[in-house]
Scaffold this motif. Structure first.
Motif, PDB file in Angstrom:
ATOM      1  N   SER A  38       0.858  -1.193   0.000  1.00 15.06           N
ATOM      2  CA  SER A  38       0.000   0.000   0.000  1.00 15.06           C
ATOM      3  C   SER A  38       0.889   1.237   0.000  1.00 15.06           C
ATOM      4  O   SER A  38       2.007   1.211   0.514  1.00 15.06           O
ATOM      5  CB  SER A  38      -0.874   0.024   1.258  1.00 15.06           C
ATOM      6  OG  SER A  38      -1.698  -1.112   1.283  1.00 15.06           O
ATOM      7  N   LEU A  39       0.335   2.322  -0.567  1.00 10.33           N
ATOM      8  CA  LEU A  39       1.063   3.599  -0.607  1.00 10.33           C
ATOM      9  C   LEU A  39       0.453   4.514   0.449  1.00 10.33           C
ATOM     10  O   LEU A  39      -0.681   4.979   0.295  1.00 10.33           O
ATOM     11  CB  LEU A  39       0.932   4.211  -2.011  1.00 10.33           C
ATOM     12  CG  LEU A  39       1.644   5.528  -2.251  1.00 10.33           C
ATOM     13  CD1 LEU A  39       3.166   5.372  -2.186  1.00 10.33           C
ATOM     14  CD2 LEU A  39       1.250   6.100  -3.624  1.00 10.33           C
ATOM     15  N   LEU A  40       1.207   4.739   1.523  1.00 15.25           N
ATOM     16  CA  LEU A  40       0.681   5.526   2.642  1.00 15.25           C
ATOM     17  C   LEU A  40       1.555   6.750   2.893  1.00 15.25           C
ATOM     18  O   LEU A  40       2.764   6.716   2.623  1.00 15.25           O
ATOM     19  CB  LEU A  40       0.668   4.694   3.928  1.00 15.25           C
ATOM     20  CG  LEU A  40      -0.036   3.335   3.914  1.00 15.25           C
ATOM     21  CD1 LEU A  40       0.028   2.701   5.308  1.00 15.25           C
ATOM     22  CD2 LEU A  40      -1.490   3.475   3.495  1.00 15.25           C
ATOM     23  N   THR A  41       0.933   7.824   3.432  1.00 12.71           N
ATOM     24  CA  THR A  41       1.764   8.951   3.857  1.00 12.71           C
ATOM     25  C   THR A  41       2.543   8.526   5.103  1.00 12.71           C
ATOM     26  O   THR A  41       2.078   7.714   5.905  1.00 12.71           O
ATOM     27  CB  THR A  41       0.898  10.186   4.169  1.00 12.71           C
ATOM     28  OG1 THR A  41      -0.142   9.795   5.068  1.00 12.71           O
ATOM     29  CG2 THR A  41       0.276  10.756   2.923  1.00 12.71           C
ATOM     30  N   SER A  42       3.745   9.089   5.247  1.00 15.67           N
ATOM     31  CA  SER A  42       4.678   8.574   6.263  1.00 15.67           C
ATOM     32  C   SER A  42       4.228   8.862   7.693  1.00 15.67           C
ATOM     33  O   SER A  42       4.442   8.052   8.586  1.00 15.67           O
ATOM     34  CB  SER A  42       6.062   9.179   6.066  1.00 15.67           C
ATOM     35  OG  SER A  42       6.538   8.823   4.804  1.00 15.67           O
ATOM     36  N   ARG A  43       3.645  10.044   7.933  1.00 15.10           N
ATOM     37  CA  ARG A  43       3.274  10.380   9.317  1.00 15.10           C
ATOM     38  C   ARG A  43       1.822  10.042   9.612  1.00 15.10           C
ATOM     39  O   ARG A  43       1.515   9.333  10.557  1.00 15.10           O
ATOM     40  CB  ARG A  43       3.481  11.886   9.562  1.00 15.10           C
ATOM     41  CG  ARG A  43       4.763  12.222  10.306  1.00 15.10           C
ATOM     42  CD  ARG A  43       4.866  13.714  10.589  1.00 15.10           C
ATOM     43  NE  ARG A  43       4.823  14.553   9.389  1.00 15.10           N
ATOM     44  CZ  ARG A  43       3.770  15.262   8.998  1.00 15.10           C
ATOM     45  NH1 ARG A  43       2.674  15.295   9.720  1.00 15.10           N
ATOM     46  NH2 ARG A  43       3.816  15.980   7.891  1.00 15.10           N
ATOM     47  N   SER A  44       0.901  10.511   8.751  1.00 15.74           N
ATOM     48  CA  SER A  44      -0.524  10.380   9.072  1.00 15.74           C
ATOM     49  C   SER A  44      -1.144   9.087   8.550  1.00 15.74           C
ATOM     50  O   SER A  44      -2.327   8.837   8.782  1.00 15.74           O
ATOM     51  CB  SER A  44      -1.296  11.578   8.511  1.00 15.74           C
ATOM     52  OG  SER A  44      -1.058  11.665   7.122  1.00 15.74           O
ATOM     53  N   ASN A  45      -0.355   8.271   7.836  1.00 15.59           N
ATOM     54  CA  ASN A  45      -0.821   6.968   7.339  1.00 15.59           C
ATOM     55  C   ASN A  45      -2.044   7.056   6.431  1.00 15.59           C
ATOM     56  O   ASN A  45      -2.859   6.137   6.404  1.00 15.59           O
ATOM     57  CB  ASN A  45      -1.148   6.019   8.502  1.00 15.59           C
ATOM     58  CG  ASN A  45       0.093   5.278   8.936  1.00 15.59           C
ATOM     59  OD1 ASN A  45       1.067   5.211   8.186  1.00 15.59           O
ATOM     60  ND2 ASN A  45       0.056   4.736  10.134  1.00 15.59           N
ATOM     61  N   LYS A  46      -2.183   8.148   5.719  1.00 16.03           N
ATOM     62  CA  LYS A  46      -3.311   8.252   4.787  1.00 16.03           C
ATOM     63  C   LYS A  46      -3.019   7.363   3.569  1.00 16.03           C
ATOM     64  O   LYS A  46      -1.907   7.369   3.038  1.00 16.03           O
ATOM     65  CB  LYS A  46      -3.495   9.715   4.366  1.00 16.03           C
ATOM     66  CG  LYS A  46      -4.765   9.930   3.641  1.00 16.03           C
ATOM     67  CD  LYS A  46      -5.210  11.376   3.647  1.00 16.03           C
ATOM     68  CE  LYS A  46      -6.502  11.442   2.858  1.00 16.03           C
ATOM     69  NZ  LYS A  46      -6.683  12.600   2.088  1.00 16.03           N
ATOM     70  N   ASP A  47      -4.037   6.601   3.152  1.00 17.55           N
ATOM     71  CA  ASP A  47      -3.826   5.583   2.114  1.00 17.55           C
ATOM     72  C   ASP A  47      -4.153   6.141   0.717  1.00 17.55           C
ATOM     73  O   ASP A  47      -5.298   6.496   0.436  1.00 17.55           O
ATOM     74  CB  ASP A  47      -4.729   4.372   2.423  1.00 17.55           C
ATOM     75  CG  ASP A  47      -4.364   3.171   1.572  1.00 17.55           C
ATOM     76  OD1 ASP A  47      -3.768   3.373   0.490  1.00 17.55           O
ATOM     77  OD2 ASP A  47      -4.659   2.035   1.986  1.00 17.55           O
ATOM     78  N   TYR A  48      -3.135   6.223  -0.139  1.00 21.74           N
ATOM     79  CA  TYR A  48      -3.332   6.724  -1.507  1.00 21.74           C
ATOM     80  C   TYR A  48      -3.221   5.606  -2.545  1.00 21.74           C
ATOM     81  O   TYR A  48      -3.070   5.880  -3.735  1.00 21.74           O
ATOM     82  CB  TYR A  48      -2.309   7.823  -1.829  1.00 21.74           C
ATOM     83  CG  TYR A  48      -2.654   9.147  -1.207  1.00 21.74           C
ATOM     84  CD1 TYR A  48      -3.670   9.936  -1.736  1.00 21.74           C
ATOM     85  CD2 TYR A  48      -1.984   9.609  -0.072  1.00 21.74           C
ATOM     86  CE1 TYR A  48      -4.011  11.156  -1.165  1.00 21.74           C
ATOM     87  CE2 TYR A  48      -2.312  10.823   0.506  1.00 21.74           C
ATOM     88  CZ  TYR A  48      -3.325  11.590  -0.042  1.00 21.74           C
ATOM     89  OH  TYR A  48      -3.660  12.785   0.520  1.00 21.74           O
ATOM     90  N   THR A  49      -3.286   4.364  -2.090  1.00 24.03           N
ATOM     91  CA  THR A  49      -3.057   3.242  -3.014  1.00 24.03           C
ATOM     92  C   THR A  49      -4.040   3.267  -4.186  1.00 24.03           C
ATOM     93  O   THR A  49      -3.633   3.186  -5.353  1.00 24.03           O
ATOM     94  CB  THR A  49      -3.197   1.901  -2.265  1.00 24.03           C
ATOM     95  OG1 THR A  49      -2.466   1.984  -1.058  1.00 24.03           O
ATOM     96  CG2 THR A  49      -2.682   0.741  -3.101  1.00 24.03           C
ATOM     97  N   GLU A  50      -5.326   3.388  -3.865  1.00 23.41           N
ATOM     98  CA  GLU A  50      -6.326   3.291  -4.931  1.00 23.41           C
ATOM     99  C   GLU A  50      -6.221   4.467  -5.904  1.00 23.41           C
ATOM    100  O   GLU A  50      -6.272   4.282  -7.128  1.00 23.41           O
ATOM    101  CB  GLU A  50      -7.727   3.229  -4.326  1.00 23.41           C
ATOM    102  CG  GLU A  50      -8.684   2.585  -5.309  1.00 23.41           C
ATOM    103  CD  GLU A  50     -10.083   2.475  -4.728  1.00 23.41           C
ATOM    104  OE1 GLU A  50     -10.196   2.175  -3.525  1.00 23.41           O
ATOM    105  OE2 GLU A  50     -11.022   2.716  -5.493  1.00 23.41           O
ATOM    106  N   GLN A  51      -6.019   5.649  -5.330  1.00 27.04           N
ATOM    107  CA  GLN A  51      -5.876   6.850  -6.178  1.00 27.04           C
ATOM    108  C   GLN A  51      -4.693   6.688  -7.137  1.00 27.04           C
ATOM    109  O   GLN A  51      -4.789   7.004  -8.326  1.00 27.04           O
ATOM    110  CB  GLN A  51      -5.664   8.069  -5.257  1.00 27.04           C
ATOM    111  CG  GLN A  51      -5.660   9.381  -5.988  1.00 27.04           C
ATOM    112  CD  GLN A  51      -5.698  10.564  -5.020  1.00 27.04           C
ATOM    113  OE1 GLN A  51      -6.280  10.464  -3.929  1.00 27.04           O
ATOM    114  NE2 GLN A  51      -5.101  11.669  -5.388  1.00 27.04           N
TER     115      GLN A  51
END
Ligand code: SF4
Length: 317
Positions: A68-81
Motif C-alpha cells: 500500500s502507498l501511505l503517507t509517512s506520518r498520518s498513514n493516509k492511504d493513496y493506493t487506490e488513487q
C-alpha cells in the motif's frame, strides 16, 4: 531539431520542482548529455494523480508484492488513487511510442529496484519493493528498456541500457516499415553480432526462429522475434562476450589482413580482455580493417556502431 527517440523520465530528474518538499533531483547527465539524443516524456505519478506540492512524504507498507502507498506520518492511504492514475497513464504512454524509461530510485511511486517496503509487524523495512507506477509500467510494457538514474552512473549499466534503447528503436522502425519475412532476415543479419555480444544463447535461438520463420504466421513470427530479441538485449554484455565476438570477427579477416595487422589486432583484443584498454580500442582497429578490406558482411553489422560515438559508451575499462 527535436531528437526522435522518446524516453519516459521521472519528472523530478529533469529539474522540475515536483517532489514532496517542493524540490527536484535534477540529473545533469540525463538533461545535458542524453537530452541531445532523446526526447523526454516527463511523468510525476504523485503530482499527476492529484497530490499537491508540497505534500507529506509517502512510503510503501505491507505485502512486498502488493504494498500500500501511505503517507509517512498520518498513514493516509493513496493506493487506490495511485492505481487508478497508473491504469490511465500507461494507456496514454502507449501512444507515445517510448523506447525506454528512466526512473527515480528509492521512490515509493517511481522506484524500479529495491524500494523500501515497511512492515506492519514493526520489523525493519525490506528493500525489495517497486514503486506503484514503476510496477504498472513493467506490467504494461514488459519489453521496454527501463533503468534508474542512480544505476546509470555505472558505465556498464549505462552502456547496456542505452544499447537496449537504441536496439528497441531499430526494432520499432523495422515494424513501421511494412515488415515481411525477407526484411526480417535482413534485420536479423545486421543484428547478429550485437545479439551475440549480449547473449550467445539468444543468438542461437533467434537464428533458429528466423530459419524456421516460414512455418509461422507473420504476426506470430514477429511477436516471437520481438520477445526473444529484447530478452537478448536485456542480458548484459561483458568482457568475455565482447572478446568472443571480436574473435569471431577475426575469422572474416583471416585471409585478408597481413600477419603484422593480425598480431596488432590480437594484442589489442588481449589487452581488452585483461581490462587494460576500453572496448573502443580494439573496435577502432576492427572498424579500420572493415573499411580498408571492404568486408560487406561486417560493414552492415550494427555491433560496430550501435549508438552515437559521442555518447562514449564503450570508452570505459
Ligand atoms: S520520484 Fe516520482 S513521484 Fe517522486 S517527485 Fe520524482 S517523479 Fe514525482
Amino acid at each position: 531539431m527535436k531528437p526522435e527517440i522518446k524516453i519516459g523520465v521521472s519528472s523530478c530528474l529533469l529539474g522540475n520542482p515536483v517532489r514532496y518538499d517542493g524540490g527536484h533531483k535534477h540529473d545533469r547527465y540525463i538533461t545535458d548529455t542524453l537530452g541531445k539524443y532523446f526526447q523526454f516524456v516527463p511523468v510525476c505519478p504523485e503530482v499527476e494523480c492529484g497530490l499537491p506540492i508540497p505534500r507529506e512524504a509517502m512510503r510503501l507498507v505491507g505485502d512486498i508484492e502488493n504494498p500500500s502507498l501511505l503517507t509517512s506520518r498520518s498513514n493516509k492511504d493513496y493506493t487506490e488513487q495511485m492505481q487508478q492514475f497508473c491504469a490511465r497513464r500507461v494507456e496514454e504512454l502507449e501512444k507515445e511510442n517510448l523506447c525506454g524509461f528512466i526512473f527515480k530510485k528509492d521512490s515509493p511511486s517511481s522506484g524500479l529496484f529495491r524500494v523500501k517496503v515497511y512492515q506492519n509487524s514493526g520489523q525493519p523495512p525490506l528493500k525489495r519493493g517497486r514503486g506503484l507506477f514503476a510496477s504498472a509500467m513493467v506490467e504494461r510494457f514488459p519489453q521496454l528498456p527501463m533503468e534508474e538514474e542512480g544505476r546509470l552512473h555505472d558505465p556498464l549499466i549505462r552502456e547496456n541500457f542505452l544499447e537496449h534503447v537504441f536496439s528497441y528503436r531499430r526494432w520499432r522502425d523495422f515494424l513501421e516499415d511494412q515488415p515481411d519475412y525477407k526484411k526480417l532476415i535482413t534485420f536479423h543479419t545486421r543484428q547478429k553480432l550485437l545479439i551475440m555480444a549480449h547473449s550467445p544463447q539468444h543468438y542461437l535461438l533467434l537464428g533458429k526462429l528466423v530459419a524456421s520463420g516460414k512455418k509461422h504466421s507473420k504476426e506470430q513470427l514477429l511477436q516471437d522475434y520481438e520477445i526473444k530479441y529484447m530478452d537478448a538485449l536485456s542480458n548484459f554484455s561483458s568482457i568475455k562476450k565482447h572478446t568472443n565476438v571480436m574473435q569471431h570477427i577475426m575469422g572474416y579477416f583471416k585471409d585478408r589482413i597481413t600477419p603484422d595487422e593480425k598480431q596488432e589486432l590480437l594484442e589489442l583484443i588481449w589487452n581488452y580482455k585483461d581490462a587494460l584498454v576500453p572496448l573502443m580500442v580494439p573496435l577502432t582497429l576492427i572498424n579500420h580493417y572493415v573499411r580498408k578490406y571492404n568486408i560487406a558482411y561486417l560493414q552492415k553489422q550494427v555491433y560496430l556502431t550501435p549508438h552515437p560515438a559521442e555518447l562514449m559508451l564503450r570508452n570505459h575499462v
